[in-house]
Design a protein around this motif. Structure first.
Motif, short mmCIF file in Angstrom:
data_model
loop_
_atom_site.label_atom_id
_atom_site.label_comp_id
_atom_site.label_asym_id
_atom_site.label_seq_id
_atom_site.Cartn_x
_atom_site.Cartn_y
_atom_site.Cartn_z
N PHE A 2 9.22 48.89 28.22
CA PHE A 2 9.15 47.84 27.21
C PHE A 2 9.17 48.51 25.85
CE2 PHE A 2 7.71 44.52 30.11
CZ PHE A 2 8.15 43.37 29.47
N VAL A 3 9.89 47.91 24.92
CA VAL A 3 9.91 48.37 23.53
C VAL A 3 9.71 47.14 22.65
CG1 VAL A 3 12.44 48.34 23.50
CG2 VAL A 3 11.20 49.64 21.76
N ASP A 4 8.81 47.26 21.69
CA ASP A 4 8.43 46.14 20.85
C ASP A 4 8.19 46.63 19.43
OD1 ASP A 4 7.59 43.48 20.23
OD2 ASP A 4 5.50 43.99 20.66
N LEU A 5 8.71 45.91 18.45
CA LEU A 5 8.55 46.31 17.06
C LEU A 5 7.10 46.19 16.60
CD1 LEU A 5 11.70 44.67 15.47
CD2 LEU A 5 11.26 47.12 15.78
N ALA A 6 6.68 47.13 15.77
CA ALA A 6 5.37 47.09 15.13
C ALA A 6 5.54 46.48 13.74
CB ALA A 6 4.80 48.51 15.02
N GLY A 7 4.69 45.57 13.37
CA GLY A 7 4.75 44.97 12.05
C GLY A 7 5.78 43.87 11.90
N SER A 10 4.57 40.50 10.02
CA SER A 10 4.50 40.67 8.56
C SER A 10 5.89 40.73 7.96
CB SER A 10 3.75 41.95 8.20
OG SER A 10 2.46 41.93 8.72
N PHE A 11 6.79 41.46 8.64
CA PHE A 11 8.15 41.58 8.15
C PHE A 11 8.83 40.22 8.08
CE2 PHE A 11 12.71 42.19 8.67
CZ PHE A 11 12.99 43.19 7.75
N GLU A 18 17.85 35.61 7.51
CA GLU A 18 19.07 36.41 7.68
C GLU A 18 18.75 37.90 7.70
OE1 GLU A 18 19.98 32.45 6.08
OE2 GLU A 18 18.65 34.03 5.32
N ASP A 19 17.79 38.33 6.86
CA ASP A 19 17.38 39.73 6.83
C ASP A 19 16.66 40.11 8.13
OD1 ASP A 19 18.43 39.99 4.26
OD2 ASP A 19 16.50 39.55 3.30
N VAL A 20 15.86 39.18 8.64
CA VAL A 20 15.15 39.43 9.89
C VAL A 20 16.15 39.60 11.03
CG1 VAL A 20 13.51 38.48 11.57
CG2 VAL A 20 13.08 38.21 9.11
N ASN A 25 19.04 42.88 14.96
CA ASN A 25 20.30 43.30 15.57
C ASN A 25 20.48 44.81 15.49
OD1 ASN A 25 21.06 40.79 16.48
ND2 ASN A 25 22.21 40.30 14.62
N GLN A 26 20.06 45.41 14.39
CA GLN A 26 20.14 46.87 14.28
C GLN A 26 19.19 47.53 15.29
OE1 GLN A 26 19.48 48.33 10.31
NE2 GLN A 26 20.17 50.37 10.82
N PHE A 27 17.98 46.98 15.41
CA PHE A 27 17.00 47.47 16.39
C PHE A 27 17.57 47.38 17.81
CE2 PHE A 27 13.49 45.82 19.21
CZ PHE A 27 12.87 47.05 19.45
N PHE A 28 18.11 46.23 18.16
CA PHE A 28 18.63 46.06 19.52
C PHE A 28 19.85 46.94 19.78
CE2 PHE A 28 16.44 41.73 19.42
CZ PHE A 28 15.38 42.18 20.20
N ARG A 29 20.68 47.20 18.76
CA ARG A 29 21.80 48.12 18.93
C ARG A 29 21.30 49.50 19.34
NH1 ARG A 29 24.28 45.20 14.90
NH2 ARG A 29 23.42 46.42 13.20
N VAL A 30 20.25 49.96 18.66
CA VAL A 30 19.67 51.27 18.97
C VAL A 30 19.13 51.28 20.40
CG1 VAL A 30 17.73 52.82 18.43
CG2 VAL A 30 19.15 51.90 16.58
N VAL A 31 18.37 50.26 20.75
CA VAL A 31 17.75 50.19 22.08
C VAL A 31 18.82 50.15 23.17
CG1 VAL A 31 16.33 48.77 23.63
CG2 VAL A 31 15.61 49.16 21.25
N VAL A 32 19.79 49.28 23.04
CA VAL A 32 20.83 49.14 24.06
C VAL A 32 21.60 50.45 24.23
CG1 VAL A 32 23.01 47.97 24.63
CG2 VAL A 32 21.03 46.64 23.88
N ALA A 33 21.98 51.08 23.12
CA ALA A 33 22.75 52.33 23.20
C ALA A 33 21.95 53.42 23.90
CB ALA A 33 23.17 52.77 21.81
N ALA A 34 20.67 53.58 23.54
CA ALA A 34 19.85 54.63 24.15
C ALA A 34 19.62 54.37 25.63
CB ALA A 34 18.52 54.75 23.41
N VAL A 35 19.31 53.13 25.97
CA VAL A 35 19.06 52.79 27.37
C VAL A 35 20.34 52.98 28.20
CG1 VAL A 35 18.48 50.88 28.93
CG2 VAL A 35 17.11 51.29 26.88
N ASN A 36 21.47 52.54 27.69
CA ASN A 36 22.73 52.72 28.41
C ASN A 36 23.05 54.19 28.61
OD1 ASN A 36 23.17 49.97 28.61
ND2 ASN A 36 24.64 49.88 26.93
N ARG A 37 22.85 55.02 27.58
CA ARG A 37 23.12 56.47 27.70
C ARG A 37 22.30 57.12 28.79
NH1 ARG A 37 22.42 56.70 22.16
NH2 ARG A 37 20.48 57.88 22.38
N HIS A 38 21.13 56.56 29.09
CA HIS A 38 20.23 57.17 30.05
C HIS A 38 20.19 56.43 31.39
CE1 HIS A 38 18.90 60.26 27.32
NE2 HIS A 38 18.92 59.33 26.38
N GLY A 39 21.22 55.64 31.66
CA GLY A 39 21.37 55.05 32.97
C GLY A 39 20.58 53.79 33.25
#
Length: 175
Positions: A2-7, A10-11, A18-20, A25-39
């Motif tokens: 599980f991965v969950d944003l801190a703060g 408040s953000f 739109e900023d949220v 979307n940037q957060f999920f791009r990072v998560v998806v790419a890393a998880v996919n790279r590691h199977g």
């Protein structure tokens, strides 16, 4: 995992929707790419969190090692992503039922089991850790006891009757 944003609350309170969405979307791009790279694969997004699965629906003999590698990669990659909040990451492994849950009108594929709940609880606690990552010690053992992790410590986990042995990376967050 599980991965969950801190703060996030408040953000979202202090930013336009739109900023949220852009940050999420940037957060999920990072998560998806890393998880996919590691199977692994991202089973679902849950608000500002993601449930990531290793070893199901396809067998993976080294799923525990892949999950730990993905946790470290997510932390490292988030540190490089501008304007993305830090995250807590919890990892636990064990037996699950994987399949469809719901009703004929609405159902989804997911994993259900004690370890899924434990990973979610570890994720919450990980936000307060120097590294941002907490792993059930059993998963560290299953991964082959990779170096660079703390000795196990026993933690009280909300809702659980017994304490859980956990490990965390020796290095602090990459930020």
């Amino acid at each position: 995992l599980f991965v969950d944003l801190a703060g996030y609350t408040s953000f979202s309170e202090s930013h336009d929707p739109e900023d949220v969405v852009a940050m999420l979307n940037q957060f999920f791009r990072v998560v998806v790419a890393a998880v996919n790279r590691h199977g692994g694969w991202v089973n679902k997004f849950e608000g500002d969190a993601a449930l990531c699965v290793f070893g199901a629906p396809h067998d993976d003999e080294v799923h525990a090692a892949h999950a730990l590698d993905a946790a470290l990669a997510i932390t490292r990659d988030l540190a490089r992503a501008p304007s993305v909040l830090e995250a807590g990451i919890g990892v636990a492994g064990g037996s699950v039922v994987s399949g469809f849950i719901g009703t004929a009108e609405r159902f989804e594929y997911t994993v259900i089991g004690n370890c899924v709940n434990l990973a979610a609880r570890l994720c919450e606690l990980a936000k307060k850790e120097r590294s941002g990552v907490l792993v059930a010690a059993e998963s560290h053992v299953a991964a082959g006891l990779p170096e660079g992790w703390s000795p196990p410590s026993r933690m009280r986990i909300r809702g659980r009757s017994q304490r859980v042995d956990t490990v965390t990376p020796d290095s602090p967050r990459f930020r």
